[in-house]
Design a protein around this motif. Sequence first.
Motif, short mmCIF file in Angstrom:
data_model
loop_
_atom_site.label_atom_id
_atom_site.label_comp_id
_atom_site.label_asym_id
_atom_site.label_seq_id
_atom_site.Cartn_x
_atom_site.Cartn_y
_atom_site.Cartn_z
N LEU A 6 0.86 -1.18 0.00
CA LEU A 6 0.00 0.00 0.00
C LEU A 6 0.90 1.23 0.00
O LEU A 6 1.87 1.29 0.77
N PHE A 7 0.58 2.17 -0.85
CA PHE A 7 1.29 3.45 -0.87
C PHE A 7 0.25 4.53 -0.65
O PHE A 7 -0.83 4.49 -1.26
N PHE A 8 0.53 5.48 0.25
CA PHE A 8 -0.54 6.39 0.65
C PHE A 8 -0.02 7.74 1.13
O PHE A 8 1.16 7.92 1.41
N ARG A 9 -0.98 8.65 1.22
CA ARG A 9 -0.75 10.00 1.77
C ARG A 9 -1.80 10.22 2.84
O ARG A 9 -2.98 9.94 2.63
N LEU A 10 -1.38 10.71 3.97
CA LEU A 10 -2.31 10.98 5.07
C LEU A 10 -2.95 12.35 4.93
O LEU A 10 -2.40 13.24 4.28
N LYS A 11 -4.07 12.53 5.58
CA LYS A 11 -4.77 13.82 5.62
C LYS A 11 -4.10 14.80 6.57
O LYS A 11 -4.40 15.99 6.55
N TYR A 12 -3.20 14.30 7.41
CA TYR A 12 -2.58 15.10 8.46
C TYR A 12 -1.11 15.34 8.16
O TYR A 12 -0.46 14.55 7.48
N PRO A 13 -0.54 16.43 8.68
CA PRO A 13 0.86 16.75 8.40
C PRO A 13 1.83 15.70 8.93
O PRO A 13 1.56 15.04 9.94
N ILE A 14 2.95 15.59 8.23
CA ILE A 14 4.03 14.72 8.69
C ILE A 14 4.49 15.20 10.06
O ILE A 14 4.68 16.39 10.29
N GLY A 15 4.62 14.28 11.00
CA GLY A 15 5.03 14.60 12.37
C GLY A 15 3.90 14.97 13.30
O GLY A 15 4.13 15.25 14.47
N PRO A 82 -10.44 5.48 6.51
CA PRO A 82 -11.19 6.60 5.91
C PRO A 82 -10.94 7.96 6.56
O PRO A 82 -11.00 8.99 5.89
N ASP A 83 -10.65 7.96 7.85
CA ASP A 83 -10.46 9.23 8.56
C ASP A 83 -9.03 9.78 8.47
O ASP A 83 -8.80 10.95 8.74
N PHE A 84 -8.07 8.92 8.13
CA PHE A 84 -6.67 9.35 8.15
C PHE A 84 -6.01 9.38 6.78
O PHE A 84 -5.05 10.12 6.59
N VAL A 85 -6.49 8.58 5.83
CA VAL A 85 -5.81 8.45 4.54
C VAL A 85 -6.51 9.27 3.47
O VAL A 85 -7.71 9.14 3.26
N GLU A 86 -5.73 10.12 2.82
CA GLU A 86 -6.27 10.98 1.76
C GLU A 86 -6.31 10.27 0.41
O GLU A 86 -7.27 10.40 -0.34
N ASP A 87 -5.25 9.53 0.09
CA ASP A 87 -5.16 8.86 -1.20
C ASP A 87 -4.26 7.64 -1.04
O ASP A 87 -3.34 7.65 -0.21
N CYS A 88 -4.52 6.60 -1.84
CA CYS A 88 -3.69 5.41 -1.74
C CYS A 88 -3.70 4.62 -3.04
O CYS A 88 -4.55 4.82 -3.91
N MET A 89 -2.73 3.73 -3.14
CA MET A 89 -2.65 2.77 -4.23
C MET A 89 -2.29 1.43 -3.60
O MET A 89 -1.38 1.36 -2.75
#
Length: 103
Positions: A6-15, A82-89
């Motif tokens: 899984l590769f993804f981007r979170l809805k929240y800032p890094i750190g 659903p609440d934390f991940v903005e986009d994924c593959m």
Amino acid sequence: MITHSLFFRLKYPIGSPEEHTFFNALAKLSTISGVENFTILKQISQKNEFDYGLNIEFENQEAFQTFHQNPHHALFFKIYWPDFVEDCMELDFEKADLVDIPN
């Protein structure tokens, strides 16, 4: 051997505290029976839009299916994904014995 990635981007800032919460919950999936080589990855280049990755290996299709049917897996994807991940593959592969690769 099956590789589940899984590769993804979170809805929240890094750190952020939310990032910390997400990864602590994600790490608990490593304890599910059949999981091998559970590895959380972070992006080091700008070649794609994803910040993080997850690689998990399974010995066979049965172990892969057992993981996906585990209640802890289902709960994680209901509560956190659903609440934390903005986009994924998602990518699922098994070894292709197409050529002999020298050791």
